[in-house]
Design an enzyme around this catalytic site. Structure first.
Site, PDB file in Angstrom:
ATOM      1  N   HIS A  72       0.951  -1.004   0.264  1.00  0.00           N
ATOM      2  CA  HIS A  72       0.037  -0.354   0.226  1.00  0.00           C
ATOM      3  C   HIS A  72       1.228   1.106  -0.214  1.00  0.00           C
ATOM      4  CE1 HIS A  72      -4.134  -2.108   1.312  1.00  0.00           C
ATOM      5  NE2 HIS A  72      -3.437  -2.487   0.399  1.00  0.00           N
ATOM      6  N   TYR A 200      -9.850   4.821   7.611  1.00  0.00           N
ATOM      7  CA  TYR A 200      -9.400   5.293   9.198  1.00  0.00           C
ATOM      8  C   TYR A 200     -10.849   6.910   8.867  1.00  0.00           C
ATOM      9  CZ  TYR A 200      -5.466   3.218   9.726  1.00  0.00           C
ATOM     10  OH  TYR A 200      -4.257   2.323  10.482  1.00  0.00           O
ATOM     11  N   PRO A 292      -4.371  -0.111  18.318  1.00  0.00           N
ATOM     12  CA  PRO A 292      -3.826  -0.648  17.195  1.00  0.00           C
ATOM     13  C   PRO A 292      -4.066   0.375  15.576  1.00  0.00           C
ATOM     14  CG  PRO A 292      -6.110  -1.474  17.956  1.00  0.00           C
ATOM     15  CD  PRO A 292      -5.051  -0.914  19.220  1.00  0.00           C
ATOM     16  N   LYS A 296       0.957  -0.482  15.429  1.00  0.00           N
ATOM     17  CA  LYS A 296       2.014  -0.474  15.636  1.00  0.00           C
ATOM     18  C   LYS A 296       2.290  -1.538  16.293  1.00  0.00           C
ATOM     19  CE  LYS A 296       3.705   2.786  13.394  1.00  0.00           C
ATOM     20  NZ  LYS A 296       4.228   2.598  12.380  1.00  0.00           N
ATOM     21  N   TYR A 384       3.487   6.863   9.889  1.00  0.00           N
ATOM     22  CA  TYR A 384       3.002   4.997   9.866  1.00  0.00           C
ATOM     23  C   TYR A 384       2.894   4.763   9.211  1.00  0.00           C
ATOM     24  CZ  TYR A 384      -1.455   2.492   8.462  1.00  0.00           C
ATOM     25  OH  TYR A 384      -2.329   1.896   8.709  1.00  0.00           O
TER      26      TYR A 384
END
Ligand code: FAS
Ligand code: PHB
Length: 389
Positions: A72, A200, A292, A296, A384
């Site tokens: 991704h 998200y 979550p 990480k 990220y």
């Protein structure tokens, strides 16, 4: 039995450490209280940083991830009814890989078996001893028989509820914790994901996340109350609630189907300091827990054991204790940055019972700034995709 390193826990941290040590010629034994099938049956993380994939490659366990993992380049943030893409690769030159923790664990179990290394499953009453001396040991019971491993070092890779951290005298350890007033209800379904990247969602009804394990197996999460029980969430209710939290396009395109796994996980931020106690080291969830939201947890377990394996190689090959003396400070420096990022993502995306209208507006302002500022989106991206090891 004698081994240089006794590892407690055959989750990702313990298994990856075992292979990293083996690659340096450092023999090790793993003690795991469950069966291998039980460990594989836990549905958990799904996203790997490039550094974690690199460590799998380093121990020769990355082939299937490269074949089956999904690369991704970006993710989407949805709020106010619209979706905004963050191009993480454009900002950092890095990508992330979608590849389930179950698959990582299986690949590491297979690598360990091929290397002929010892893993004692269904080891009961595992207990570290004398780790404040030069002769640590670990006792356990297997099939009703008492056993013991004498070793040079103990690695506590036994997760949040393990015995290692619990064995440290209270005055020798300091714990930091924040418990969130909600949980994540997760579902796995053999349906095509609603989007080819993660979404998200910040919504007035609560957070939702659209992720996946492949282009044929989806993983979705909705924020739920800590008082909720899985029996109160039949599939139909889950899908209806998810649709209400998604933007219209995603809601219209969502393909639903029967759940093949459904579970509720509490969310907390937790760090235990230090991560070394004489000849025992903590790594992974045994030492820290993150919500979550920032993906990480598994990746921090990987960076911990990367540092620990380097330190132990230095001890044996270069007769230097510098690495093991610095392990805790080095690992915690990266842990705390990931704890901050996971706390920040969680604070921005979830509905908090006491946030009020002002708090909701601040969240939307932060999200609006994120998707309209190169500097802000670059900051999210570099955290990220994973800060440097
Ligand atoms: P683990 O807990 O995976 O492994 C510890 C092992 O030690 C277990 O196999 C356990 O059986 C064993 N053990 C415990 N006590 C023992 C004892 N006394 N003797 C011997 N063995 C013992 N992270 C993400 O990045 N994204 C996610 O979406 C995500 N979802 C999660 C959902 C849930 C429900 C949970 C609990 C965690 C989730 N995580 C997620 C975090 C998770 O992936 C962890 O970070 C990861 O499992 C860390 O690996 P380990 O440190 O190896 O700990
Ligand atoms: C998952 O795929 O399970 C996943 C991905 C990203 C997250 C959390 C969970 O932030």
């Amino acid at each position: 039995m004698r081994s240089k390193v006794a590892i407690i826990g055959a989750g990702p941290a313990g298994l990856l450490l075992g292979q990293l040590l083996h690659a340096c010629g450092i023999d090790n034994v793993i003690l795991e209280r469950q069966t291998a099938d039980y460990v594989l049956g836990r549905i958990r993380a799904g996203l790997l940083e490039e550094g974690t994939v690199g460590l799998l490659d380093e121990v020769g366990a990355g082939q299937r991830a490269h074949r089956e993992g999904l690369i991704h380049h970006g993710l989407e943030l949805a709020f106010g009814g619209a979706r905004h893409r963050i191009d993480m690769h454009a900002a950092t030159g890095k990508t992330v890989m979608i590849y389930g923790q179950t698959e990582v664990t299986l690949d590491l179990m297979n690598a360990r078996q091929q290397a002929g290394l010892t893993t004692i499953y269904q080891a009961a009453d595992v207990q570290p001893h004398d780790f404040d001396t030069d002769h640590p040991r670990v006792s356990y019971v297997k099939d009703g028989k008492a056993g013991e491993i004498t070793c040079d070092f103990i690695a506590g890779c036994d997760g949040f509820h393990g015995v290692s951290r619990a064995s440290v005298p209270a005055q020798a350890i300091k714990m930091f914790e924040r418990v969130y007033p909600f949980g994540w209800l997760g579902i796995l379904s053999d349906t095509p994901p609603v989007s080819h990247e993660l979404i998200y969602n910040n919504h007035e009804r609560g957070f939702a996340l659209c992720t996946m394990r492949s282009m044929h197996r989806s993983r979705y999460y909705v924020q739920c109350s800590l008082d909720d029980h899985i029996d109160q969430w039949p599939d139909e209710r889950f899908w209806d609630e998810l649709k209400r939290r998604l933007d219209q396009k995603a809601a219209d395109e969502l393909i639903t189907g029967p759940s093949i796994e459904k579970s509720i996980a509490p969310l907390r931020s937790f760090v235990a300091e230090p991560m070394r106690f004489g000849r025992m080291f903590l790594a992974g969830d045994a030492s820290h827990i993150v919500p979550p939201t920032g993906a990480k947890g598994l990746n921090l377990a990987a960076s911990d054991v990367h540092y620990l394996s380097q330190a132990l190689r230095e001890y044996y090959d270069e007769k230097s204790s510098a690495g093991i003396d610095n392990y805790s400070a080095r690992a915690l420096a990266r842990v705390w940055k990931a704890v901050r990022f996971s706390w920040w993502m969680t604070s921005m995306l979830h509905k908090f019972p006491d946030q009020g209208e002002f708090g909701a507006r601040i969240q939307l302002a932060e999200l609006d700034y994120l998707v309209s500022s190169k500097a802000a989106s670059t900051s999210l991206s570099e955290n990220y995709v994973g800060l440097p090891l």
